[in-house]
Design a protein around this motif. Structure first.
Motif, mmCIF file in Angstrom:
data_model
loop_
_atom_site.group_PDB
_atom_site.id
_atom_site.type_symbol
_atom_site.label_atom_id
_atom_site.label_comp_id
_atom_site.label_asym_id
_atom_site.label_seq_id
_atom_site.Cartn_x
_atom_site.Cartn_y
_atom_site.Cartn_z
ATOM 1 N N THR A 79 0.832 -1.199 0.000
ATOM 2 C CA THR A 79 0.000 0.000 0.000
ATOM 3 C C THR A 79 0.869 1.252 0.000
ATOM 4 O O THR A 79 0.566 2.228 -0.683
ATOM 5 C CB THR A 79 -0.933 0.010 1.223
ATOM 6 N N ALA A 80 1.949 1.235 0.739
ATOM 7 C CA ALA A 80 2.850 2.384 0.801
ATOM 8 C C ALA A 80 3.526 2.629 -0.540
ATOM 9 O O ALA A 80 3.846 3.762 -0.876
ATOM 10 C CB ALA A 80 3.900 2.164 1.890
ATOM 11 N N CYS A 81 3.726 1.593 -1.325
ATOM 12 C CA CYS A 81 4.390 1.728 -2.615
ATOM 13 C C CYS A 81 3.451 2.216 -3.716
ATOM 14 O O CYS A 81 3.905 2.620 -4.778
ATOM 15 C CB CYS A 81 4.990 0.392 -3.045
ATOM 16 N N ALA A 82 2.166 2.132 -3.491
ATOM 17 C CA ALA A 82 1.207 2.565 -4.507
ATOM 18 C C ALA A 82 1.345 4.067 -4.727
ATOM 19 O O ALA A 82 1.396 4.849 -3.795
ATOM 20 C CB ALA A 82 -0.206 2.217 -4.073
ATOM 21 N N SER A 83 1.392 4.455 -5.988
ATOM 22 C CA SER A 83 1.581 5.861 -6.331
ATOM 23 C C SER A 83 0.243 6.572 -6.438
ATOM 24 O O SER A 83 -0.664 6.094 -7.095
ATOM 25 C CB SER A 83 2.326 5.968 -7.656
ATOM 26 N N THR A 84 0.149 7.722 -5.783
ATOM 27 C CA THR A 84 -1.054 8.536 -5.894
ATOM 28 C C THR A 84 -0.744 9.815 -6.671
ATOM 29 O O THR A 84 -1.542 10.723 -6.704
ATOM 30 C CB THR A 84 -1.604 8.897 -4.499
ATOM 31 N N GLU A 85 0.420 9.850 -7.291
ATOM 32 C CA GLU A 85 0.835 11.017 -8.066
ATOM 33 C C GLU A 85 -0.037 11.138 -9.312
ATOM 34 O O GLU A 85 -0.258 10.177 -10.035
ATOM 35 C CB GLU A 85 2.291 10.870 -8.483
ATOM 36 N N GLN A 86 -0.543 12.341 -9.555
ATOM 37 C CA GLN A 86 -1.370 12.571 -10.721
ATOM 38 C C GLN A 86 -0.497 12.894 -11.919
ATOM 39 O O GLN A 86 0.569 13.495 -11.780
ATOM 40 C CB GLN A 86 -2.354 13.706 -10.468
ATOM 41 N N ARG A 87 -0.965 12.484 -13.093
ATOM 42 C CA ARG A 87 -0.225 12.724 -14.326
ATOM 43 C C ARG A 87 -1.175 13.245 -15.393
ATOM 44 O O ARG A 87 -2.343 12.893 -15.425
ATOM 45 C CB ARG A 87 0.381 11.419 -14.841
ATOM 46 N N TRP A 88 -0.644 14.049 -16.292
ATOM 47 C CA TRP A 88 -1.411 14.498 -17.443
ATOM 48 C C TRP A 88 -1.429 13.377 -18.462
ATOM 49 O O TRP A 88 -0.393 12.810 -18.792
ATOM 50 C CB TRP A 88 -0.790 15.751 -18.052
ATOM 51 N N THR A 89 -2.628 13.041 -18.958
ATOM 52 C CA THR A 89 -2.749 11.970 -19.937
ATOM 53 C C THR A 89 -3.676 12.384 -21.068
ATOM 54 O O THR A 89 -4.581 13.197 -20.886
ATOM 55 C CB THR A 89 -3.312 10.685 -19.302
ATOM 56 N N LYS A 90 -3.399 11.814 -22.227
ATOM 57 C CA LYS A 90 -4.251 11.976 -23.397
ATOM 58 C C LYS A 90 -4.025 10.733 -24.246
ATOM 59 O O LYS A 90 -2.875 10.376 -24.542
ATOM 60 C CB LYS A 90 -3.885 13.240 -24.173
ATOM 61 N N GLU A 91 -5.090 10.088 -24.614
ATOM 62 C CA GLU A 91 -4.973 8.847 -25.366
ATOM 63 C C GLU A 91 -4.208 9.079 -26.666
ATOM 64 O O GLU A 91 -4.460 10.049 -27.386
ATOM 65 C CB GLU A 91 -6.362 8.290 -25.677
ATOM 66 N N GLY A 92 -3.258 8.190 -26.924
ATOM 67 C CA GLY A 92 -2.474 8.259 -28.140
ATOM 68 C C GLY A 92 -1.286 9.201 -28.086
ATOM 69 O O GLY A 92 -0.589 9.362 -29.083
ATOM 70 N N VAL A 93 -1.033 9.818 -26.932
ATOM 71 C CA VAL A 93 0.084 10.753 -26.794
ATOM 72 C C VAL A 93 1.143 10.122 -25.891
ATOM 73 O O VAL A 93 0.838 9.688 -24.779
ATOM 74 C CB VAL A 93 -0.392 12.106 -26.225
ATOM 75 N N SER A 94 2.381 10.075 -26.366
ATOM 76 C CA SER A 94 3.471 9.459 -25.599
ATOM 77 C C SER A 94 3.864 10.332 -24.409
ATOM 78 O O SER A 94 3.528 11.522 -24.342
ATOM 79 C CB SER A 94 4.689 9.256 -26.503
ATOM 80 N N ASP A 95 4.593 9.727 -23.484
ATOM 81 C CA ASP A 95 5.108 10.475 -22.328
ATOM 82 C C ASP A 95 6.029 11.605 -22.784
ATOM 83 O O ASP A 95 6.027 12.692 -22.214
ATOM 84 C CB ASP A 95 5.864 9.553 -21.368
ATOM 85 N N PHE A 96 6.820 11.339 -23.819
ATOM 86 C CA PHE A 96 7.736 12.348 -24.352
ATOM 87 C C PHE A 96 6.961 13.561 -24.879
ATOM 88 O O PHE A 96 7.291 14.705 -24.562
ATOM 89 C CB PHE A 96 8.597 11.739 -25.463
#
Length: 71
Positions: free
Chosen positions: A15-32
């Protein structure tokens, strides 16, 4: 007695290892590409000379205008 304690410890560790950090996402768009869009929005915020909470709000609106969602 040892076994339930071990199971409880394992669950707590996972449970402590689970990440609750929010990220910007958009389908079809890479992390880069997402990082590039974030940089562009931050640059625009800097050009407007906006700081603090207002800068975060402007970043949020800029990313949402580009179709991203914070998850």
């Amino acid at each position: 007695m040892f076994r339930p304690l071990l199971c409880l410890s394992a669950v707590a560790a996972l449970t402590a290892c689970a990440s609750t950090e929010q990220r910007w996402t958009k389908e079809g768009v890479s992390d880069f590409d997402t990082a590039n869009f974030i940089s562009e929005c931050k640059f625009q915020t800097g050009l407007a000379k906006i700081k603090g909470d207002q800068a975060e709000e402007l970043l949020k609106h800029c990313m949402q205008a580009k179709g991203f969602r914070l998850k």
